[in-house]
Write a protein that holds these residues in place. Structure first.
Motif, PDB file in Angstrom:
ATOM      1  N   TRP A   1      20.234   6.965  -1.303  1.00 14.96           N
ATOM      2  CA  TRP A   1      21.346   5.805  -1.681  1.00 14.96           C
ATOM      3  C   TRP A   1      20.656   4.716  -2.678  1.00 14.96           C
ATOM      4  CZ3 TRP A   1      25.414   7.250   0.310  1.00 14.96           C
ATOM      5  CH2 TRP A   1      25.656   7.819   1.359  1.00 14.96           C
ATOM      6  N   VAL A   2      19.359   5.296  -3.154  1.00 14.86           N
ATOM      7  CA  VAL A   2      18.688   4.478  -4.217  1.00 14.86           C
ATOM      8  C   VAL A   2      18.803   5.362  -5.418  1.00 14.86           C
ATOM      9  CG1 VAL A   2      16.599   3.556  -4.996  1.00 14.86           C
ATOM     10  CG2 VAL A   2      17.016   3.334  -2.442  1.00 14.86           C
ATOM     11  N   ASP A   3      18.780   4.431  -6.627  1.00 13.75           N
ATOM     12  CA  ASP A   3      18.955   5.360  -7.986  1.00 13.75           C
ATOM     13  C   ASP A   3      17.357   5.550  -8.237  1.00 13.75           C
ATOM     14  OD1 ASP A   3      18.150   5.515 -10.641  1.00 13.75           O
ATOM     15  OD2 ASP A   3      20.078   4.433 -11.237  1.00 13.75           O
ATOM     16  N   PRO A   4      17.490   7.037  -8.375  1.00  6.98           N
ATOM     17  CA  PRO A   4      16.215   7.686  -8.224  1.00  6.98           C
ATOM     18  C   PRO A   4      15.035   7.260  -9.218  1.00  6.98           C
ATOM     19  CG  PRO A   4      17.661   9.122  -9.158  1.00  6.98           C
ATOM     20  CD  PRO A   4      18.558   7.978  -8.608  1.00  6.98           C
ATOM     21  N   VAL A   5      15.577   6.786 -10.484  1.00  5.00           N
ATOM     22  CA  VAL A   5      14.577   6.279 -11.676  1.00  5.00           C
ATOM     23  C   VAL A   5      14.647   4.992 -11.294  1.00  5.00           C
ATOM     24  CG1 VAL A   5      14.335   6.024 -14.123  1.00  5.00           C
ATOM     25  CG2 VAL A   5      15.520   8.128 -12.995  1.00  5.00           C
ATOM     26  N   ALA A   6      15.320   4.108 -11.077  1.00 10.76           N
ATOM     27  CA  ALA A   6      15.101   2.607 -10.982  1.00 10.76           C
ATOM     28  C   ALA A   6      14.365   2.272  -9.731  1.00 10.76           C
ATOM     29  CB  ALA A   6      16.642   1.982 -10.971  1.00 10.76           C
ATOM     30  N   GLY A   7      14.463   3.253  -8.573  1.00 12.06           N
ATOM     31  CA  GLY A   7      14.035   2.886  -7.477  1.00 12.06           C
ATOM     32  C   GLY A   7      12.595   3.091  -7.760  1.00 12.06           C
ATOM     33  N   ALA A   8      12.376   4.282  -8.248  1.00 16.05           N
ATOM     34  CA  ALA A   8      10.733   4.770  -8.469  1.00 16.05           C
ATOM     35  C   ALA A   8      10.216   3.755  -9.370  1.00 16.05           C
ATOM     36  CB  ALA A   8      10.807   6.062  -8.925  1.00 16.05           C
ATOM     37  N   ALA A   9      10.903   3.299 -10.187  1.00 13.10           N
ATOM     38  CA  ALA A   9      10.138   1.795 -11.142  1.00 13.10           C
ATOM     39  C   ALA A   9       9.995   0.981 -10.459  1.00 13.10           C
ATOM     40  CB  ALA A   9      11.268   1.992 -12.471  1.00 13.10           C
ATOM     41  N   LYS A  10      11.166   0.535  -9.491  1.00  9.00           N
ATOM     42  CA  LYS A  10      10.744  -0.801  -8.638  1.00  9.00           C
ATOM     43  C   LYS A  10       9.565  -0.387  -7.818  1.00  9.00           C
ATOM     44  CE  LYS A  10      12.424  -4.269  -8.213  1.00  9.00           C
ATOM     45  NZ  LYS A  10      13.657  -4.488  -7.793  1.00  9.00           N
ATOM     46  N   ALA A  11       9.418   0.683  -7.143  1.00  9.07           N
ATOM     47  CA  ALA A  11       8.262   1.165  -6.331  1.00  9.07           C
ATOM     48  C   ALA A  11       6.904   0.967  -7.160  1.00  9.07           C
ATOM     49  CB  ALA A  11       8.448   2.496  -5.748  1.00  9.07           C
ATOM     50  N   ALA A  12       7.045   1.511  -8.261  1.00 12.41           N
ATOM     51  CA  ALA A  12       5.840   1.336  -9.090  1.00 12.41           C
ATOM     52  C   ALA A  12       5.391  -0.107  -9.381  1.00 12.41           C
ATOM     53  CB  ALA A  12       6.035   2.122 -10.361  1.00 12.41           C
ATOM     54  N   GLN A  13       6.247  -1.018  -9.485  1.00 10.55           N
ATOM     55  CA  GLN A  13       6.071  -2.298  -9.871  1.00 10.55           C
ATOM     56  C   GLN A  13       5.451  -3.056  -8.461  1.00 10.55           C
ATOM     57  OE1 GLN A  13       9.924  -4.548 -10.428  1.00 10.55           O
ATOM     58  NE2 GLN A  13       8.824  -6.561 -10.199  1.00 10.55           N
ATOM     59  N   VAL A  14       5.944  -2.681  -7.405  1.00  6.05           N
ATOM     60  CA  VAL A  14       5.303  -3.360  -6.134  1.00  6.05           C
ATOM     61  C   VAL A  14       4.216  -2.735  -5.529  1.00  6.05           C
ATOM     62  CG1 VAL A  14       7.583  -4.309  -5.776  1.00  6.05           C
ATOM     63  CG2 VAL A  14       7.090  -2.024  -4.615  1.00  6.05           C
TER      64      VAL A  14
ATOM     65  N   ASP B   1       0.690  -1.275   0.098  1.00  6.42           N
ATOM     66  CA  ASP B   1      -0.130  -0.182   0.120  1.00  6.42           C
ATOM     67  C   ASP B   1       0.846   1.154  -0.146  1.00  6.42           C
ATOM     68  OD1 ASP B   1      -2.797  -1.129   0.033  1.00  6.42           O
ATOM     69  OD2 ASP B   1      -1.856  -1.879   1.993  1.00  6.42           O
ATOM     70  N   ALA B   2       2.187   1.259   0.678  1.00  2.00           N
ATOM     71  CA  ALA B   2       2.914   2.251   0.536  1.00  2.00           C
ATOM     72  C   ALA B   2       4.513   1.718   0.657  1.00  2.00           C
ATOM     73  CB  ALA B   2       2.839   3.383   1.661  1.00  2.00           C
ATOM     74  N   VAL B   3       5.313   2.641  -0.098  1.00  3.34           N
ATOM     75  CA  VAL B   3       6.642   2.314  -0.108  1.00  3.34           C
ATOM     76  C   VAL B   3       7.042   3.672   0.478  1.00  3.34           C
ATOM     77  CG1 VAL B   3       8.801   2.162  -1.490  1.00  3.34           C
ATOM     78  CG2 VAL B   3       6.688   0.952  -2.063  1.00  3.34           C
ATOM     79  N   ILE B   4       8.178   3.578   1.670  1.00  5.25           N
ATOM     80  CA  ILE B   4       8.565   4.433   2.433  1.00  5.25           C
ATOM     81  C   ILE B   4      10.242   4.177   2.365  1.00  5.25           C
ATOM     82  CG2 ILE B   4       6.480   4.865   3.872  1.00  5.25           C
ATOM     83  CD1 ILE B   4       8.029   3.232   5.901  1.00  5.25           C
ATOM     84  N   ALA B   5      10.751   5.467   2.852  1.00  2.75           N
ATOM     85  CA  ALA B   5      12.382   5.251   3.154  1.00  2.75           C
ATOM     86  C   ALA B   5      12.653   6.409   3.921  1.00  2.75           C
ATOM     87  CB  ALA B   5      12.809   5.323   1.614  1.00  2.75           C
ATOM     88  N   GLY B   6      13.057   6.018   5.226  1.00  2.00           N
ATOM     89  CA  GLY B   6      13.443   7.061   6.248  1.00  2.00           C
ATOM     90  C   GLY B   6      14.976   7.613   6.111  1.00  2.00           C
ATOM     91  N   THR B   7      15.362   8.731   5.508  1.00  2.00           N
ATOM     92  CA  THR B   7      16.639   9.237   5.044  1.00  2.00           C
ATOM     93  C   THR B   7      17.315   8.304   4.502  1.00  2.00           C
ATOM     94  OG1 THR B   7      16.237  10.686   7.170  1.00  2.00           O
ATOM     95  CG2 THR B   7      18.420  10.749   6.263  1.00  2.00           C
ATOM     96  N   ALA B   8      16.882   7.527   3.334  1.00  2.00           N
ATOM     97  CA  ALA B   8      17.621   6.729   2.902  1.00  2.00           C
ATOM     98  C   ALA B   8      17.758   6.727   1.205  1.00  2.00           C
ATOM     99  CB  ALA B   8      17.080   5.141   3.392  1.00  2.00           C
ATOM    100  N   TRP B   9      16.455   7.297   0.814  1.00  2.00           N
ATOM    101  CA  TRP B   9      16.123   7.299  -0.522  1.00  2.00           C
ATOM    102  C   TRP B   9      16.969   7.836  -1.364  1.00  2.00           C
ATOM    103  CZ3 TRP B   9      12.630   4.385  -2.644  1.00  2.00           C
ATOM    104  CH2 TRP B   9      12.264   4.171  -4.071  1.00  2.00           C
TER     105      TRP B   9
ATOM    106  N   ARG C   1       0.610   6.056  -7.037  1.00  2.00           N
ATOM    107  CA  ARG C   1       0.752   5.067  -8.157  1.00  2.00           C
ATOM    108  C   ARG C   1      -0.549   5.249  -9.142  1.00  2.00           C
ATOM    109  NH1 ARG C   1      -0.737   0.318 -10.079  1.00  2.00           N
ATOM    110  NH2 ARG C   1       0.899  -0.758 -11.479  1.00  2.00           N
ATOM    111  N   SER C   2      -0.306   5.328 -10.211  1.00  2.00           N
ATOM    112  CA  SER C   2      -1.627   5.440 -11.325  1.00  2.00           C
ATOM    113  C   SER C   2      -2.273   4.376 -11.548  1.00  2.00           C
ATOM    114  CB  SER C   2      -0.974   5.849 -12.726  1.00  2.00           C
ATOM    115  OG  SER C   2      -2.148   5.967 -13.571  1.00  2.00           O
ATOM    116  N   ASN C   3      -3.539   4.556 -11.379  1.00  2.00           N
ATOM    117  CA  ASN C   3      -4.446   2.995 -11.603  1.00  2.00           C
ATOM    118  C   ASN C   3      -4.346   2.572 -12.967  1.00  2.00           C
ATOM    119  OD1 ASN C   3      -5.643   3.524  -9.192  1.00  2.00           O
ATOM    120  ND2 ASN C   3      -7.257   5.063  -9.928  1.00  2.00           N
TER     121      ASN C   3
END
Length: 276
Positions: A124-137, A114-122, A272-274
């Motif tokens: 360290w994540v590739d901003p595009v690949a990370g967002a794409a993985k978040a959209a996936q899950v 229902d939500a993907v969070i990251a506490g002072t850690a994002w 995330r878009s429907n």
């Protein structure tokens, strides 16, 4: 602080997520990290939960479980993803379920959240690949909500840290001088990169910022306990770390032996878009 981790934003040079040695160095003293790092405002936790379709949460860069415990206490089921086994092991001691992997490489095995969070850690994540993985899950309508603490350090402390680091570790990525003005303004290039990464997926609503202001009074001992957990300082040799701590100690003593530090906790969030 970004590079950082609870320390300062990266406004030049290589992206923080490419600094894998620093990104995965916080477990060198997981107990100190968990003890010294501040939790997040309850209002932040409550707003993310209220704006999400349910309470199944994925915590990226879960660390020792600081924010995971807060969401868990608010009635959520939390799964952490953390690249450092030492940090993950500490989180598991407080009954946080954690899987060890870099988020970009992590395999969700069909699970949705229902939500993907990251506490002072994002950062360290590739901003595009990370967002794409978040959209996936994320399920449709799910919320991506990485958030960061932004502390406004006293000028005396900034100057002391900058002088000490220039002397003992001139190549350190931790540069407190970048925070000499408005810390929130200094973080905006980082937040813009996060928002741009979300936009590039084409899978989310327009990103927005939520801000939560608060303050915390640190004793000398509390601040000196937290300082070695900042990214860019975690790998300093003991003798150099001692010099940095001594400079910080002197600055805090000049402030009366304690300092009240204003914080702004900033959430960069989108839904995330429907149709994604």
């Amino acid at each position: 602080m970004p590079t950082l981790s609870q320390g300062q934003p990266d406004t030049s040079g290589p992206e923080p997520y490419r600094h894998r040695q620093t990104a995965e160095s916080f477990g060198v003293d997981a107990e100190r990290y968990d003890r010294a790092r501040p939790p997040y405002p309850q209002a932040l936790v409550d707003r993310i939960i209220a704006a999400s379709p349910g309470r199944y949460i994925l915590d990226v860069g879960a660390g020792t479980g600081i924010e995971a415990r807060q969401f868990q206490a608010a009635g959520c089921t939390v799964l952490g993803v953390e690249p450092d086994e030492r940090m993950a092991a500490f989180a598991r001691r407080s009954r946080i379920e954690v899987e060890v992997a870099r988020f970009e490489d992590w395999q969700p095995a069909g699970r949705q959240f229902d939500a993907v969070i990251a506490g002072t850690a994002w950062h360290w994540v590739d901003p595009v690949a990370g967002a794409a993985k978040a959209a996936q899950v994320l399920r449709p309508g799910g919320r991506l909500a990485p958030f960061h603490h932004v502390p406004q350090l006293p000028v005396q402390l900034i100057d002391a840290l900058a002088e000490a680091l220039h002397r003992v570790a001139p190549d350190s990525p931790f540069n407190p001088g970048l925070l000499s003005g408005s810390a929130v303004d200094a973080y905006q290039p980082l937040f813009a990169k996060i928002a741009d990464g979300i936009r590039q997926t084409g899978s989310f609503s327009e990103p927005e910022q939520w801000r939560f202001t608060w303050e915390h009074t640190y004793s000398r001992e509390e601040w000196l306990d937290q300082l070695p957990t900042f990214g860019g300082l975690t790998q300093l040799p003991a003798d150099k770390m001692a010099e940095v701590l001594n400079s910080a100690r002197n600055a805090i003593d000049e402030l009366g032996g304690h300092t009240t530090m204003p914080y702004t906790s900033v959430v960069i969030t989108a839904t995330r878009s429907n149709t994604a």
